[in-house]
Motif scaffolding. Structure first.
Motif, short mmCIF file in Angstrom:
data_model
loop_
_atom_site.label_atom_id
_atom_site.label_comp_id
_atom_site.label_asym_id
_atom_site.label_seq_id
_atom_site.Cartn_x
_atom_site.Cartn_y
_atom_site.Cartn_z
N SER A 17 -1.13 36.13 62.15
CA SER A 17 0.03 36.20 63.08
C SER A 17 0.95 35.13 62.50
CB SER A 17 -0.51 35.88 64.40
OG SER A 17 -0.94 34.35 64.80
N LYS A 18 0.63 34.20 62.03
CA LYS A 18 1.41 33.03 61.64
C LYS A 18 1.96 33.21 60.18
CE LYS A 18 -0.93 29.56 64.35
NZ LYS A 18 -1.72 28.28 64.31
N LEU A 19 1.26 34.26 59.19
CA LEU A 19 1.69 34.35 58.03
C LEU A 19 3.03 34.90 57.61
CD1 LEU A 19 0.34 33.95 55.09
CD2 LEU A 19 -0.73 36.24 55.19
N GLY A 20 3.64 35.99 58.27
CA GLY A 20 4.73 36.46 58.00
C GLY A 20 4.51 37.96 58.06
N ALA A 54 0.34 36.13 39.45
CA ALA A 54 -0.64 35.68 38.23
C ALA A 54 -0.84 34.18 38.01
CB ALA A 54 -0.48 36.68 37.12
N PHE A 55 0.41 33.75 38.10
CA PHE A 55 0.29 32.10 37.83
C PHE A 55 -0.08 31.50 38.83
CE2 PHE A 55 2.58 28.05 38.08
CZ PHE A 55 2.29 27.61 36.66
N LEU A 60 -4.76 28.56 41.44
CA LEU A 60 -5.78 28.48 42.80
C LEU A 60 -7.11 28.89 42.22
CD1 LEU A 60 -3.54 29.90 45.42
CD2 LEU A 60 -4.20 27.47 45.14
N ASP A 61 -7.37 29.52 40.82
CA ASP A 61 -8.68 30.06 40.53
C ASP A 61 -9.00 31.08 41.55
OD1 ASP A 61 -10.70 30.52 38.69
OD2 ASP A 61 -11.94 28.86 39.58
N HIS A 62 -8.07 31.82 42.08
CA HIS A 62 -8.49 32.87 43.02
C HIS A 62 -7.48 33.82 42.77
CE1 HIS A 62 -10.24 34.47 46.68
NE2 HIS A 62 -8.93 34.42 47.47
N HIS A 63 -8.19 35.01 42.53
CA HIS A 63 -7.13 36.16 42.14
C HIS A 63 -7.33 37.48 43.04
CE1 HIS A 63 -8.76 33.90 38.78
NE2 HIS A 63 -7.40 33.89 38.52
N PRO A 64 -5.80 37.90 43.49
CA PRO A 64 -5.94 39.05 44.33
C PRO A 64 -6.21 40.32 43.57
CG PRO A 64 -3.80 38.44 43.50
CD PRO A 64 -4.60 37.35 42.87
N ASP A 65 -6.18 41.29 44.06
CA ASP A 65 -6.25 42.75 43.78
C ASP A 65 -4.76 43.06 43.83
OD1 ASP A 65 -8.93 43.00 43.36
OD2 ASP A 65 -9.43 43.62 45.56
N ALA A 93 -1.94 33.72 50.07
CA ALA A 93 -0.82 34.63 50.46
C ALA A 93 0.39 33.87 51.03
CB ALA A 93 -1.58 35.40 51.80
N ALA A 94 0.09 32.85 51.52
CA ALA A 94 1.25 31.98 51.88
C ALA A 94 2.17 31.61 50.72
CB ALA A 94 0.96 30.48 52.90
N ARG A 95 1.74 31.08 49.64
CA ARG A 95 2.31 30.91 48.42
C ARG A 95 3.09 32.19 47.82
NH1 ARG A 95 -0.61 26.31 45.28
NH2 ARG A 95 -1.62 25.37 47.11
#
Length: 101
Positions: A17-20, A54-55, A60-65, A93-95
């Motif tokens: 709810s706080k993300l956007g 991607a950058f 973060l060494d954490h990769h989305p689909d 996600a916030a970034r």
């Protein structure tokens, strides 16, 4: 680095709810993720966004689909180990959300 502990359903709903605007839960079970579709004017803008994602993901060494199309990109964050949605997913996600502003 943000912890990779799976958040409780209440924590997920609160953070979502706080993300956007546009972020929502997608999938089910161990494949539950937070997801948003970002829209662009053309392919060049879409790919520029994908490269920025991607950058950030590599930092973060954490990769989305990612699902990349001509004028949109669907970004889906979830943690694989342990399975679920973590604080790191919301940080990432916030970034990404800040990129689109």
């Amino acid at each position: 680095m943000t912890a990779r502990r799976a958040l409780s359903p209440t924590e997920v709903v609160t953070r979502l709810s706080k993300l956007g605007n546009g972020w929502a839960l997608a999938g089910s079970g161990d494949n539950t993720a937070i997801e948003k579709t970002f829209k662009f004017a053309n392919y060049h803008e879409t790919i520029s966004f994908v490269n920025a994602v991607a950058f950030i993901a590599n930092k973060l060494d954490h990769h989305p689909d990612l699902s990349v199309h001509y004028s949109r990109c669907v970004v889906r964050w979830r943690t694989h180990e342990p399975p679920g949605i973590s604080a790191l997913d919301f940080d990432a996600a916030a970034r990404i959300e800040a990129l689109s502003q």
